[in-house]
Motif scaffolding. Sequence first.
Motif, PDB file in Angstrom:
ATOM      1  N   VAL A  14       5.705  -0.541   5.034  1.00 18.77           N
ATOM      2  CA  VAL A  14       6.333   0.251   3.959  1.00 18.77           C
ATOM      3  C   VAL A  14       7.356  -0.638   3.253  1.00 18.77           C
ATOM      4  N   GLU A  73       9.362  10.404   7.370  1.00 11.39           N
ATOM      5  CA  GLU A  73       8.100  10.179   6.657  1.00 11.39           C
ATOM      6  C   GLU A  73       7.684   8.696   6.743  1.00 11.39           C
ATOM      7  N   LYS A 127       0.843  -1.206   0.000  1.00  9.05           N
ATOM      8  CA  LYS A 127       0.000   0.000   0.000  1.00  9.05           C
ATOM      9  C   LYS A 127       0.879   1.258   0.000  1.00  9.05           C
ATOM     10  N   VAL A 128       2.093   1.118   0.539  1.00 14.44           N
ATOM     11  CA  VAL A 128       3.024   2.246   0.576  1.00 14.44           C
ATOM     12  C   VAL A 128       4.401   1.748   0.140  1.00 14.44           C
ATOM     13  N   ILE A 169       4.360   6.532   8.881  1.00 17.76           N
ATOM     14  CA  ILE A 169       3.441   5.531   8.312  1.00 17.76           C
ATOM     15  C   ILE A 169       3.509   4.225   9.100  1.00 17.76           C
ATOM     16  N   ASP A 172      -3.242   2.442  -6.779  1.00 16.93           N
ATOM     17  CA  ASP A 172      -3.449   3.439  -5.725  1.00 16.93           C
ATOM     18  C   ASP A 172      -2.356   3.367  -4.659  1.00 16.93           C
ATOM     19  N   VAL A 173      -1.181   2.865  -5.034  1.00 18.15           N
ATOM     20  CA  VAL A 173      -0.095   2.769  -4.067  1.00 18.15           C
ATOM     21  C   VAL A 173       0.419   4.178  -3.732  1.00 18.15           C
ATOM     22  N   ARG A 174       0.718   4.381  -2.462  1.00 16.81           N
ATOM     23  CA  ARG A 174       1.300   5.659  -2.049  1.00 16.81           C
ATOM     24  C   ARG A 174       2.815   5.589  -2.239  1.00 16.81           C
ATOM     25  N   GLU A 175       3.409   6.631  -2.822  1.00 20.24           N
ATOM     26  CA  GLU A 175       4.832   6.589  -3.162  1.00 20.24           C
ATOM     27  C   GLU A 175       5.610   7.666  -2.409  1.00 20.24           C
ATOM     28  N   ILE A 176       6.646   7.239  -1.710  1.00 22.65           N
ATOM     29  CA  ILE A 176       7.527   8.165  -0.997  1.00 22.65           C
ATOM     30  C   ILE A 176       8.855   8.232  -1.743  1.00 22.65           C
ATOM     31  N   LYS A 177       9.236   9.422  -2.162  1.00 25.33           N
ATOM     32  CA  LYS A 177      10.506   9.568  -2.877  1.00 25.33           C
ATOM     33  C   LYS A 177      11.623   9.950  -1.915  1.00 25.33           C
TER      34      LYS A 177
END
Lengths: 233, 233
Positions: A93, A82, A30-31, A86, A55-60
């Motif tokens: 994550v 960040e 999911k993330v 989560i 709909d995956v949440r992406e952290i750069k």
Amino acid sequence: MTGILYGVGLGPGDAELITRKAARLISDAKVIAYPTLAGGDSFARSIAAEFLGNDVREIKIDVPMQVARGPAQAAYDAAASEISAILETDMDVVVLCEGDPFFYGSFMYIYARLKDRFPTEIVPGITAMTASAAALGLPLAARNEMLSVVPGPLPDAELRQKISAADSVVIMKVGRHLGRIRNVIEGLNLLDQAHYIERATLPQEQKMPLSKAPDSAPYFSMILITKEADPWL
Amino acid sequence: MTGILYGVGLGPGDAELITRKAARLISDAKVIAYPTLAGGDSFARSIAAEFLGNDVREIKIDVPMQVARGPAQAAYDAAASEISAILETDMDVVVLCEGDPFFYGSFMYIYARLKDRFPTEIVPGITAMTASAAALGLPLAARNEMLSVVPGPLPDAELRQKISAADSVVIMKVGRHLGRIRNVIEGLNLLDQAHYIERATLPQEQKMPLSKAPDSAPYFSMILITKEADPWL
């Protein structure tokens, strides 16, 4: 209860060299988080692209391209912060890692910041080292041979000593050091046993004897020196 | 026209650590080959079992458990002969390899005998080295650190020298040498930085600080020494 921090190795670039476990974890994620170079493209994301949910949440993790450590340290601090926010909500994550997470990977900097606070799981990936040996058709080590993995940016004297001491040598992070490293290898009379490869397993892969390699190389390049003859037995 | 000789890495034991490419090649294979220990079980076959077709032809490479090289050489000669007869009929042969085919694997002996006569393709696999680091939660190498892979059967003096020279050290093929290797590591004051793991990624996996390890170990065991502190950056 907190989520799990996954460090997932993706291998050297060919998406078919992703393990089944990595494919499952990424598909279910999911993330996700992944490094980008100075806010630009992410090689890790590109390898895993076909598995990402809509709909995956992406952290750069924006790693600045500088030698100074301060800015990179700040980038890892920000990403770890960040990601931890989560994990604290009981969500997992999945951090995408080129190659293997613990073999010269940037995931280690996230891991070092979070491993004492959250459960972690590392999924090993195919290293560029073994993928390059496979592409070149050159066995890395057999029997009681010793293999050394040496970073190309080391000074000449240290390179010379490390290369001399092992039966097989993999030189990582070649890049702009290529010409200098080749001189060291030639000085050791090992040029005929040295091969060069860049972007192993990608469509742009290039491989050749080191004597025919260009003077500068991309970051994803490697030199392999195999001193032993064919392992007939 | 001849068939292709595939050397396919299966990873350290967990079937989910097989790559998608290896799973595809094994599923499609009409002929496979794999090492067995003295005619007994095959660890490689057991890793890949769920992907084998019902009517796949199986070639066993019976490697005798002896230190002398002659009998093993004869076994590889016989297997190479049987495999080449199939390749000559334009059929591919997929050789199953524990770990990675070119990282201390027995596939090299088949490869050395056939590579000049047939087209070959090597599919890299997850090494026990990276899988063990992942299971232990210990990064192998970061930045400009040097990693050495050292076979445990080497004599004490050579072990001592190789272990001293690197930032991180992976000792393979520990087995019955465990007590002797531990003494060498203790003599170098590195016991606190050394970990032991056997049968990584399998249900029987065991891992512990080297100081708590038993006196003898199975063949599939490894010692990991990491001298550097956390790679905070």
